[in-house]
Design a protein around this motif. Structure first.
Motif, PDB file in Angstrom:
ATOM      1  N   GLN A 242      -1.493   5.650  -5.440  1.00 32.95           N
ATOM      2  CA  GLN A 242      -0.415   5.009  -5.442  1.00 32.95           C
ATOM      3  C   GLN A 242      -0.266   3.755  -4.506  1.00 32.95           C
ATOM      4  OE1 GLN A 242       2.579   7.973  -5.618  1.00 32.95           O
ATOM      5  NE2 GLN A 242       2.045   8.670  -7.685  1.00 32.95           N
ATOM      6  N   PRO A 243       0.545   2.727  -4.649  1.00 36.15           N
ATOM      7  CA  PRO A 243       0.542   1.760  -3.626  1.00 36.15           C
ATOM      8  C   PRO A 243       1.456   2.205  -2.536  1.00 36.15           C
ATOM      9  CG  PRO A 243       1.281   0.945  -5.842  1.00 36.15           C
ATOM     10  CD  PRO A 243       0.799   2.147  -5.955  1.00 36.15           C
ATOM     11  N   ASN A 244       1.416   1.601  -1.413  1.00 39.83           N
ATOM     12  CA  ASN A 244       2.404   2.221  -0.261  1.00 39.83           C
ATOM     13  C   ASN A 244       3.778   1.647  -0.773  1.00 39.83           C
ATOM     14  OD1 ASN A 244       3.648   2.612   1.979  1.00 39.83           O
ATOM     15  ND2 ASN A 244       2.174   1.463   3.320  1.00 39.83           N
ATOM     16  N   ILE A 245       4.870   2.597  -0.770  1.00 37.70           N
ATOM     17  CA  ILE A 245       6.326   2.175  -1.015  1.00 37.70           C
ATOM     18  C   ILE A 245       6.642   1.234   0.008  1.00 37.70           C
ATOM     19  CG2 ILE A 245       6.759   4.171   0.623  1.00 37.70           C
ATOM     20  CD1 ILE A 245       8.387   3.579  -2.948  1.00 37.70           C
ATOM     21  N   ASP A 246       6.550   1.328   1.331  1.00 41.02           N
ATOM     22  CA  ASP A 246       6.966   0.195   2.155  1.00 41.02           C
ATOM     23  C   ASP A 246       6.656  -1.153   1.515  1.00 41.02           C
ATOM     24  OD1 ASP A 246       8.066   1.864   3.641  1.00 41.02           O
ATOM     25  OD2 ASP A 246       6.471   2.132   5.003  1.00 41.02           O
ATOM     26  N   GLU A 247       5.281  -1.587   1.176  1.00 47.55           N
ATOM     27  CA  GLU A 247       4.737  -2.850   0.713  1.00 47.55           C
ATOM     28  C   GLU A 247       5.753  -2.846  -0.663  1.00 47.55           C
ATOM     29  OE1 GLU A 247       0.662  -3.148   0.463  1.00 47.55           O
ATOM     30  OE2 GLU A 247       0.446  -2.159   2.520  1.00 47.55           O
ATOM     31  N   MET A 248       5.788  -1.971  -1.287  1.00 47.41           N
ATOM     32  CA  MET A 248       6.474  -2.495  -2.510  1.00 47.41           C
ATOM     33  C   MET A 248       7.894  -2.901  -2.313  1.00 47.41           C
ATOM     34  SD  MET A 248       5.024   0.815  -5.031  1.00 47.41           S
ATOM     35  CE  MET A 248       6.603   0.690  -6.130  1.00 47.41           C
ATOM     36  N   MET A 249       8.670  -2.123  -1.379  1.00 45.45           N
ATOM     37  CA  MET A 249      10.108  -2.313  -0.958  1.00 45.45           C
ATOM     38  C   MET A 249      10.140  -3.723  -0.442  1.00 45.45           C
ATOM     39  SD  MET A 249      11.936  -0.234  -2.177  1.00 45.45           S
ATOM     40  CE  MET A 249      13.543  -0.624  -1.372  1.00 45.45           C
ATOM     41  N   ARG A 250       9.296  -4.057   0.478  1.00 49.28           N
ATOM     42  CA  ARG A 250       9.206  -5.712   0.975  1.00 49.28           C
ATOM     43  C   ARG A 250       9.191  -6.441  -0.066  1.00 49.28           C
ATOM     44  NH1 ARG A 250       5.004  -3.806   4.652  1.00 49.28           N
ATOM     45  NH2 ARG A 250       6.153  -2.249   6.101  1.00 49.28           N
ATOM     46  N   ASP A 251       8.240  -6.577  -1.043  1.00 48.28           N
ATOM     47  CA  ASP A 251       7.816  -7.370  -2.078  1.00 48.28           C
ATOM     48  C   ASP A 251       9.444  -7.347  -3.068  1.00 48.28           C
ATOM     49  OD1 ASP A 251       6.324  -8.855  -3.780  1.00 48.28           O
ATOM     50  OD2 ASP A 251       6.163  -7.371  -5.213  1.00 48.28           O
ATOM     51  N   VAL A 252      10.099  -6.380  -3.319  1.00 50.71           N
ATOM     52  CA  VAL A 252      11.117  -6.364  -4.066  1.00 50.71           C
ATOM     53  C   VAL A 252      12.184  -7.230  -3.463  1.00 50.71           C
ATOM     54  CG1 VAL A 252      13.134  -4.954  -4.840  1.00 50.71           C
ATOM     55  CG2 VAL A 252      10.767  -4.444  -5.396  1.00 50.71           C
TER      56      VAL A 252
END
Length: 138
Positions: free
Chosen positions: A102-112
């Protein structure tokens, strides 16, 4: 060492007997009966002492933070010897060295957040353009 508090959960009048029973690890009902018998035989001199103790002894805190060096503070667990809600790691698992699919949740949040900010900037630019048009027409 445990502290003496007036109990929140085992309280009939002020929670003093419940807190004392918890500290001494005895039944609170037995302690209340002993208190009443003692108050009767001491001709009521124990009753003012009870009320003074209720004024001096603090009420039990709603929760006590539990500190575990491996995890830090947890706001839900109490310091009554119970373990926290999450398990303590025993040893390194052989599967722990494999990357998480699964992708890193921190990177996903930064992208959002980045996409939301870009959309907000576009909306502000559109509003600014409308205001500039309105100023030119005046």
């Amino acid at each position: 060492m445990k502290k003496l508090y007036r109990s929140r959960k085992d309280s009939k009048l002020f929670g003093l007997c419940g807190g004392l029973a918890e500290l001494l690890n005895v039944d609170s009902t037995l302690l209340r009966v002993v208190f009443l018998v003692t108050a009767f035989f001491t001709e009521g001199t124990l009753i003012p002492i009870y009320f003074i103790a209720c004024l001096v002894i603090p009420k039990e805190p709603a929760f006590e933070p539990f500190y575990d060096p491996a995890y830090g503070y947890s706001s839900g667990a109490r310091s009554t010897g119970r373990s926290p809600a999450y398990p303590r790691p025993q040893q390194e698992s052989p599967l722990a060295s494999t990357p998480d699919p699964q992708p890193n949740i921190d990177e996903m949040m930064r992208d959002v957040e980045k996409k939301a900010l870009q959309k907000e900037i576009e909306q502000l630019r559109a509003k600014l353009a409308q205001l500039e048009k309105g100023d030119k027409e005046l």
